[in-house]
Write an enzyme that holds these catalytic residues in place. Sequence first.
Site, short mmCIF file in Angstrom:
data_model
loop_
_atom_site.label_atom_id
_atom_site.label_comp_id
_atom_site.label_asym_id
_atom_site.label_seq_id
_atom_site.Cartn_x
_atom_site.Cartn_y
_atom_site.Cartn_z
N CYS A 130 2.06 -10.50 -0.04
CA CYS A 130 1.44 -10.63 1.28
C CYS A 130 0.27 -11.60 1.26
CB CYS A 130 0.99 -9.26 1.80
SG CYS A 130 -0.24 -8.44 0.77
N ASN A 131 -0.33 -11.81 0.09
CA ASN A 131 -1.51 -12.66 0.01
C ASN A 131 -1.31 -13.97 -0.74
OD1 ASN A 131 -3.53 -11.40 1.51
ND2 ASN A 131 -3.91 -9.90 -0.10
N ARG A 132 -0.11 -14.20 -1.29
CA ARG A 132 0.10 -15.45 -2.02
C ARG A 132 1.58 -15.80 -2.11
NH1 ARG A 132 -2.85 -15.77 -6.18
NH2 ARG A 132 -3.98 -13.83 -5.82
N SER A 154 -6.97 -11.46 -6.85
CA SER A 154 -6.53 -10.75 -5.64
C SER A 154 -7.68 -10.59 -4.65
CB SER A 154 -6.00 -9.36 -6.02
OG SER A 154 -4.90 -9.45 -6.88
N THR A 176 -3.71 -3.16 -8.97
CA THR A 176 -2.65 -3.18 -9.97
C THR A 176 -1.27 -3.50 -9.40
OG1 THR A 176 -2.39 -0.78 -9.70
CG2 THR A 176 -3.85 -1.54 -11.46
N GLY A 200 6.43 1.69 8.65
CA GLY A 200 6.88 1.12 7.38
C GLY A 200 6.64 2.10 6.25
N GLY A 237 2.73 1.33 2.95
CA GLY A 237 2.69 2.52 3.79
C GLY A 237 2.35 3.76 2.99
#
Length: 455
Positions: free
Chosen positions: A50-52, A109, A115, A189, A194
Amino acid sequence: MHILVVGLDYKTAPVEIREQLSFEPSELGTAMSKLKEEKSILENIVISTCNRTEIYAVVDQLHTGRFYIKRFLADWFGLEKEDVSPYLKFYENDGAVEHLFRVACGLDSMVIGETQILGQVRSSFKVAQEEKTIGTVFNYLFKQAVTVAKRSHAETDIASNAVSVSYAAVELAKKIFGRLSDKHVLILGAGKMGELAAQNLQGQGIGQVTVINRTYEKAKELAGRFSGEPKSLNQLEKTLSEADILISSTGAKQFVITKEMVESANKKRKGRPLFMVDIAVPRDLDPAISEVEGAFLYDIDDLEGIVAANLKERRAVAEQVELLIEAEIVEFKQWLNTLGVVPVISALREKALTIQADTMQSIERKLPNLTHREMKLLNKHTKSIINQMLKDPILKAKEIAAEPNAEEKLLLFKEIFDLQVEDEEQKVEPVQVEQGSFQLFKPNMAQGFATVASE
């Protein structure tokens, strides 16, 4: 041969760009196989979260590697290279190795020390192995990345009390509402995000939890673990009119909740505000929802403030992990250096075994009355002599590979033994390292280990 990373993350691209350049987990194998066909790409692994979104590659030349990876990204997602380039970052050689180790350890992150990224690195590594898009270098490097991440978790407190994006979403809700014990939360989700949200909500003593998922059985399983109520997707609009808080992370490719759906739910809410956190990439919620009165929409990039507070507490621990990473980089370089001497050692062994085999044939011709057992014993003992004679030269050759004038000494080594090294692509070339004045040697990496590059 060089190691190259090309990618984007939450620091270089906003969520509306990241969602356009995000690979589905089911696409990774196909993407890696397709990238393998590109010119200059020798090995590759794709990591997409989601971030990279990052492509790790072993390339024959840096400039062609950059070009073909950028072209691949643009073509895969139906974009122009010019639209992609402004958001990309590049790491080369030692900068690429350091970046991978930092990513695996959770230092790169949004949430320092988390983790979940290690599992994602391992998953991409497994896919690459299955698709055969990696070879000697990345097989070693990614195993080492997993090892250093495990060490960082075991030997430091980097993973202790690390917040997650889901935790940050719950903290944001707490800041707005004060207490959550009388609130109704809808989790959209039932995946990992979730699940983490449900865990954090339970820790905050949430009043009521509803879980909706495309697959009802998954919603039922997650809701059952956290005393929640499962519902099917066709009950989404009705539940929107009842909930106080929505945390969404479905992984759908299109908006799951539209502005019209929220407007419709709003009519039944009697002025009650609806707090929504979209932690999915691509996003689940239409950004236009923020125009609806009483609807407060936040996406994953809005959580950075909460994460920053956690970051301060973790900087000292992060420094301990940095020291581990530095040591692991040195170890990787030492391993890489030995690759340059491999063809030399192979040539030495091959020559010695050829001499031994010729000798055995000569003995067999001159002493035809020797029994099979006697020939077998002679073969065994002559090979033993060969191995004992080769032991010291081989150890010395490995030592030479790490010395400043390795290229010159290995050339002399080959001349002394009159070795013909056929694989010229594996020849040893000098590598100038920025830290200090010494040189390293490794196969065909003439440009050496550079730090993070810009373009």
